[in-house]
Design a protein around this motif. Structure first.
Motif, short mmCIF file in Angstrom:
data_model
loop_
_atom_site.label_atom_id
_atom_site.label_comp_id
_atom_site.label_asym_id
_atom_site.label_seq_id
_atom_site.Cartn_x
_atom_site.Cartn_y
_atom_site.Cartn_z
N ALA A 189 0.76 -1.26 -0.03
CA ALA A 189 0.00 -0.01 0.16
C ALA A 189 0.92 1.29 0.17
O ALA A 189 2.05 1.32 0.90
CB ALA A 189 -0.92 -0.08 1.36
N LYS A 190 0.51 2.05 -0.69
CA LYS A 190 1.11 3.55 -0.93
C LYS A 190 0.45 4.72 -0.93
O LYS A 190 -0.84 4.65 -1.33
CB LYS A 190 1.76 3.56 -2.16
N SER A 241 -5.73 2.15 3.63
CA SER A 241 -5.74 3.37 3.85
C SER A 241 -5.11 4.10 5.10
O SER A 241 -4.90 5.26 5.18
CB SER A 241 -7.22 3.90 3.89
N ALA A 249 -3.76 6.10 1.74
CA ALA A 249 -3.90 5.60 0.24
C ALA A 249 -5.42 5.62 0.33
O ALA A 249 -6.27 5.95 1.56
CB ALA A 249 -3.65 4.08 -0.08
N ARG A 300 -2.40 6.55 -3.40
CA ARG A 300 -2.63 5.72 -4.49
C ARG A 300 -4.14 5.16 -4.26
O ARG A 300 -4.67 5.26 -3.14
CB ARG A 300 -2.03 4.31 -4.35
N THR A 301 -5.03 4.81 -5.18
CA THR A 301 -6.19 4.02 -5.24
C THR A 301 -5.98 2.78 -5.15
O THR A 301 -5.20 2.23 -5.98
CB THR A 301 -7.07 4.66 -6.35
#
Ligand code: MIC
Ligand code: SF4
Length: 621
Positions: free
Chosen positions: A108-109, A125, A129, A112-113
């Motif tokens: 995860a970044k 999230s 994210a 980003r979506t």
């Protein structure tokens, strides 16, 4: 006026906006699937005829169904592994951990979506994210490079003030919020956290909060990307993924909630709904039979540091069974190296595989009428595998202390720092496979192609096959658990189990009647993203669901598979004769048994209307 963080991420991914219907079509950067929804999602993706995925990153996890009682699960795993390799998807083998925990650690970044075929995808999230849960077909479309459509969300600003007291946990923040907002309070909203209290929460704590935002019905939850995010990405050895992200100071929210962390105390979601919230102090005489610590909500190293601080030098109560499932290989390695595993074993814990396990009813079903304390996120009726069990959702701290005492106990005021958080986080890649694009897809005999559905037509007659009340979950509609999960790739077989926990005759009745409708009240289809809760009823001849309101993901799944969702509050009993007619403008429902007619404006978008008209999204390819 400035922008909220939610709108910043959405705007930077906006492909188009449908102002008339208040919808946003957004670009999806990353996808994730898990085995229980993944087989369908990949069958759907394969049917598009593309030769590889078009996302920046797609990951396929095996974590839900790892019991392998019979050939079915192992066949599913093989199918998933070969599909991943052929189409360019990273594969996380069974044993590597729970999808959301691993995704947070490894992929995860910020900014980003992420779209995942699991309702708890928003766990990611926690690093800033915007991660969203969806049905498998929507994820398949995203893997094919198509934008994802959402109702433009209202953004709820949750201002966190001060700092949690000792013994109070991130889990208590989200349980408290669910108590305030209820399980339908977040539908078509994003919950955005801000305020001074945010910096006091580590990424794993933020992830716990985002994870259980799913229990509000929210589209997603989001935290800023800040110093804590950088710290987390550094320990995960991927500092390069960091970008700072936050709201503009002058941005305004559609709704505002303030939580003073310093006044919170340990709380629990009592049986059988996450929004049935009480303070632990009000429950303290309840005897406990089972305690389970794990799931995508609370299975990080951070959680086990707290648990081990409580269990150190103690034994669990003789009437309690304590099961512990570390969320990932990384967490398991860390608790092994840092002495925590010894503490857990010496206290009397049973160590379970790093997988969803009991959270989805895969083993560890409690005894008849037992009280089970779980650090999980859902306590819906029947989900544990024992209909009469009383499942309470609590923090790891409450769970551990209660396991020792044998009754529900509050850790308020306890200092839980026996173990250090400042340790090495190993990069565990031994069960992660990058695609080589060389495999041929292997499909065992339990994997059946998705049935073809005919359009329901603009006017039809049907009988009421079941009439239900508020907050029906997808666990009611399409139960999971050890008996049913092996058939997630076999619609004909799994359809035998639709509503089986509350109405054993449902599937037979539907097949006999051929044309049916489901009638319900508020928030129909809350909970899981499993599209089987739409496909299997469709297979049984269900043409419409008439409910006062719907949960977001389930409504989309219904439309994707050609079932008409009708938002109406009607009175109808089992076997009443219903006539439905609709065009682009109006929907009319007549209960011919009671002679009552209901009419309303058709609120389907043009696109949704088209999907219903052709019998579902798969018929458009
Ligand atoms: C769940 O927690 O209910 C699940 C199992 O993870 C589901 C997905 C599924 O039904 O496979 C979810 O939350 O989407
Ligand atoms: Fe797995 Fe439970 Fe999380 Fe669903 S909620 S992904 S079953 S651990």
């Amino acid at each position: 006026m400035g922008k909220t963080l939610t709108m910043k991420i959405l705007d930077s991914h906006l492909v188009s906006e449908d102002l008339e219907n208040n919808k946003l079509n957004i670009k999806i950067d990353q996808t994730l699937t898990q085995d229980a929804t993944g087989t369908m999602a990949y069958l759907e993706f394969i049917s598009f005829g593309l030769d590889r995925v078009k996302t920046e990153l797609s990951v396929s996890y095996v974590d839900h169904n790892t019991l392998q009682n019979g050939f079915m699960n192992a066949d599913d795993h093989k199918f998933l592994q070969t599909v991943a390799d052929k189409y360019g998807i990273v594969f996380s083998k069974a044993g590597n951990g729970i999808c959301h925990q691993v995704n947070l650690e490894r992929f995860a970044k910020p900014g980003r979506t992420i779209l995942g075929s699991d309702s708890h995808t928003p766990t990611s999230s926690g690093v800033g994210a915007l991660a969203i849960g969806a049905g498998g077909l929507d994820v398949a479309c995203a893997m094919a490079g198509m934008p994802f459509s959402i109702v433009k969300p209202k953004v709820v600003g949750v201002k966190l003030l001060n700092k949690l007291r000792d013994g109070v946990s991130a889990k208590d923040i989200i349980i408290h919020l669910i108590g305030l907002m209820t399980v339908k309070g977040g539908v078509n909203k994003v919950i955005e956290y801000y305020g001074d209290g945010v910096k006091t929460l580590s990424v794993p704590e933020r992830a716990t909060i985002c994870n259980m935002g799913a229990e509000l019905g929210a589209t997603s939850s989001v935290f800023p990307s800040d110093e804590e995010t950088l710290k987390f990405l550094k320990i995960q050895k991927r500092e390069e993924d960091y970008i700072p992200l936050s709201r503009d100071e002058d941005s305004e929210y559609d709704e505002n909630i303030t939580i003073d962390l310093a006044t919170l105390e340990p709380e629990a979601s009592c049986p059988n709904s996450p929004d049935n919230v009480k303070k632990i102090s009000e429950l303290s005489d309840i005897k406990v039979d089972q305690v389970l610590i794990g799931s995508c909500t609370n299975s990080s190293y951070y959680d086990f540091v707290k648990v081990a601080s409580i269990l150190k030098g103690k034994k669990i109560h003789k009437d309690v069974s304590l099961g512990i499932a570390p969320g990932s290989q990384q967490v398991l390695q860390m608790i092994t190296k840092n002495g925590i595993l010894d503490v857990l074993l010496e206290a009397g814990a049973r160590i379970l595989e790093s997988a969803c396990g009991p959270c989805i009813g895969m083993g560890q079903s409690p005894a008849t009428d037992a009280v089970s304390l779980r650090t999980f996120n859902r306590n819906f009726y029947g989900r544990s595998g024992t209909n009469s069990a009383k499942v309470y959702l609590v923090s790891p701290e409450v769970a551990a202390l209660s396991a020792v005492n044998g009754y529900i106990s509050s850790p308020l005021g306890m200092k839980l720092n026996e173990f250090s958080l400042d340790v090495d986080y190993p990069k565990c890649d031994s069960l992660l496979y990058k695609p080589t694009y060389t495999s041929e897809v292997v499909m065992g005999p339990n994997i059946k192609m998705i049935p073809k559905f005919e359009p329901i037509g603009n006017k039809f007659e049907a009988k009421v096959m079941i009439s239900l009340e508020d907050n029906i979950t997808t666990d009611h509609i399409m139960p999971a658990g050890a008996k049913v999960l092996p058939y997630r790739s076999n619609i004909e077989k799994i359809s035998e189990f639709v509503f089986s926990n509350i109405d054993e005759g449902f599937s037979k009745r539907c097949l006999e009647n051929k044309s049916g409708v489901i009638v319900a009240k508020q928030n129909y289809g809350q909970g899981s993203s499993r599209e089987h809760a739409a496909i299997a009823p469709r297979y049984l001849g269900i043409k419409a669901v008439i409910a006062t309101s719907f949960a977001r993901i389930h409504k989309k799944n219904l439309i994707n598979f050609g079932i008409l969702p009708i938002e109406l509050d009607i009175e109808a009993k089992l076997y009443d004769d219903i006539e439905v007619s609709f065009d682009e403008k109006t929907i009319t429902v007549t209960n011919k048994t009671t002679n009552k007619s209901y009419s309303k404006e058709n609120d389907l978008t043009e696109e949704e209307y088209k999907l219903i008209s052709v019998g579902g999204l798969l018929n458009t390819f």
